[in-house]
Design an enzyme around this catalytic site. Structure first.
Site, PDB file in Angstrom:
ATOM      1  CG  HIS A  57      48.905  43.120  48.100  1.00  0.00           C
ATOM      2  ND1 HIS A  57      50.188  42.631  48.280  1.00  0.00           N
ATOM      3  CD2 HIS A  57      48.346  42.342  47.137  1.00  0.00           C
ATOM      4  CE1 HIS A  57      50.376  41.595  47.467  1.00  0.00           C
ATOM      5  NE2 HIS A  57      49.269  41.405  46.758  1.00  0.00           N
ATOM      6  CG  HIS A  59      48.388  42.158  41.577  1.00  0.00           C
ATOM      7  ND1 HIS A  59      49.677  41.774  41.272  1.00  0.00           N
ATOM      8  CD2 HIS A  59      48.141  41.676  42.822  1.00  0.00           C
ATOM      9  CE1 HIS A  59      50.179  41.078  42.275  1.00  0.00           C
ATOM     10  NE2 HIS A  59      49.268  41.010  43.236  1.00  0.00           N
ATOM     11  CD  GLN A 152      52.243  36.518  38.967  1.00  0.00           C
ATOM     12  OE1 GLN A 152      51.418  37.405  39.053  1.00  0.00           O
ATOM     13  NE2 GLN A 152      52.351  35.548  39.871  1.00  0.00           N
ATOM     14  CG  HIS A 210      52.902  38.418  46.043  1.00  0.00           C
ATOM     15  ND1 HIS A 210      53.259  39.704  45.736  1.00  0.00           N
ATOM     16  CD2 HIS A 210      51.661  38.216  45.517  1.00  0.00           C
ATOM     17  CE1 HIS A 210      52.271  40.264  45.040  1.00  0.00           C
ATOM     18  NE2 HIS A 210      51.287  39.393  44.901  1.00  0.00           N
ATOM     19  CD  GLU A 213      48.643  34.584  46.842  1.00  0.00           C
ATOM     20  OE1 GLU A 213      47.458  34.803  46.518  1.00  0.00           O
ATOM     21  OE2 GLU A 213      49.610  35.080  46.237  1.00  0.00           O
ATOM     22  CG  ASP A 309      45.550  40.235  45.876  1.00  0.00           C
ATOM     23  OD1 ASP A 309      46.453  40.660  45.144  1.00  0.00           O
ATOM     24  OD2 ASP A 309      45.464  39.037  46.214  1.00  0.00           O
TER      25      ASP A 309
END
Length: 426
Positions: A57, A59, A152, A210, A213, A309
């Site tokens: 995981h 970005h 997102q 996701h 969160e 992350d």
């Protein structure tokens, strides 16, 4: 004649004085004290040889962008999302590719040879997607990079969210992503999970969302994700990432949730560095830790892995691509300081993470790719404690990176002249 023979290795399961024979990029034999002619021999000297580290995981489109266009002053998740929105109009393909390739250099040096990266699909230009597809092409000889189509701004919340995500998949993105807790309502969040799982089933793709969160104990989209995995026959292909709301849920509800997740075959990825940083921001004291219930998930039979992350991006200004740092934080946050728990934390950045990503040819057995890391440690617990130096990083039999041992020279009366912070074994 072998291409490579590794001798005197200790393996993560504790086997010692092991040899690893490599031919044509694959492991052909693993045995104690193996003697055979080889073009290259690597004496591990009793130190730990591990499969490569895996980050399930990340970005990468945001990596190394800290300070652009400004710093996240509050350090919160929502300011990070807002800051990413400010940065997106300023992005260029060249800068995205350059930063991502630089991060991949860091990753290889750390023995991190497989990464699953979520890529923002919210902008109709799909600039981050196109840039990360180019990065995936360029790093393919030395690093496995999976890409997740990540809406997102919410697949239902943002105009064209679903169409953009579908276009990203058409371009060759590997995994269907989502962010149900960021949709406008709980109902729309649940609808997005159903919609995206059906899309993944239709296309034969994995799912990685996701999920929850949040510190809100009523954010329960992992429940819907597990049910959709069961309904659509997606067992083993679905991951819920973060799942931090589980830390705030009451025990009775979790006692029902854990068996459902286990039955569904959904994996969970916690992100210890970021979860402990971003969660609990609305608390005074006591402050919640925020990370999901890792020991309980493991006890229920759920595959749990850890992700990095973020590294130097709008959400997190720290990091260096070190998955042992991730494991180190996890065992503290989850209070997994028993021997078995610490070993599970090592697995969560190696074998369990590889299982989440569905990596083929991963491991230290005959037939696996000859990809491994020689660590300046004698076992997984010591590797986590020291965030051990990667002495050699090997992919398919070829050395990609190497580092000198970490030792400190001492000038003390009646004491050794150096230390490597490794106590003598009893």
């Amino acid at each position: 004649m072998l291409d490579l023979l590794v001798t005197h290795a200790t393996l993560p399961d504790g086997a010692s004085d092991m040899s690893i024979a490599v031919q044509d990029g694959r492991i052909v034999e693993v045995a104690p004290g193996l003697q055979a002619p080889a073009h290259q021999t690597l004496d591990a000297g009793g130190l730990l040889v591990s499969p490569p580290f895996v980050d399930p995981h990340f970005h990468m489109d945001a990596a190394l962008s800290r300070g652009l266009p400004r710093i996240n002053q509050s350090g919160t998740l929502l300011e990070g999302i807002a800051l990413w929105g400010e940065l997106k109009p300023l992005l260029t393909a060249e800068a995205l590719v350059e930063r991502a390739l630089a991060y991949c250099d860091w990753a290889v040096a750390r023995g991190l040879l497989a990464i699953r990266s979520h890529v923002d699909t919210s902008d109709p230009s799909l600039l981050p997607v196109q840039a990360m597809l180019e990065v995936r092409r360029r790093v393919a000889p030395y690093l496995d990079l999976q890409l997740v189509a990540f809406p997102q701004d919410g697949v239902l919340r943002s105009a064209g969210g679903l169409a953009n995500l579908q276009r990203a998949l058409d371009l060759g993105v590997d995994v269907v992503g989502g962010i149900p807790h960021f949709e406008r309502t709980m109902a729309e969040g649940a609808a997005s999970v159903k919609l995206l799982c059906e899309l993944a089933a239709e296309r034969g793709l994995p799912v990685d969302m996701h999920c929850d969160e949040s510190d809100d104990p009523l954010s329960r989209h992992i429940e819907t994700l597990a049910c959709e995995a069961l309904r659509l026959g997606l067992s083993g292909r679905v991951t819920g990432s973060h799942c931090t709301s589980m830390h705030s849920m009451d025990n009775y509800y979790v006692s029902k949730l854990l068996p459902l997740i286990a039955e569904s075959g959904v994996s969970v990825v916690a992100n210890p560095l970021i979860n402990i940083t971003l969660q609990g921001r609305h608390d005074s004291y006591p402050k919640r830790r925020g990370m999901t219930r890792v020991p309980e998930l493991l006890a229920a039979g759920v595959t749990v892995a850890f992700g990095h992350d973020c590294v130097m991006d709008p959400w997190y200004g720290m990091g260096s691509g070190d998955m042992l740092e991730v494991a180190h934080m996890a065992l503290h946050v989850a209070q997994m300081t028993g021997e078995a728990g610490m070993a599970q934390c090592f697995d969560a950045v190696t074998t369990s993470a590889a299982r989440v990503m569905g990596l083929r040819g991963y491991g230290l057995a005959p037939g696996c790719d000859a990809s491994f890391v020689l660590l300046q440690a004698r076992d997984p617990v010591e590797a986590i404690r020291l965030r051990a130096t990667r002495l050699k990083v090997v992919r398919k039999g070829r050395v990609l990176a190497e580092s000198p041992p970490a030792t400190a020279r001492l000038h003390l009366p009646d004491r050794p002249d150096a230390t490597a912070f490794m106590p003598a074994r009893r």
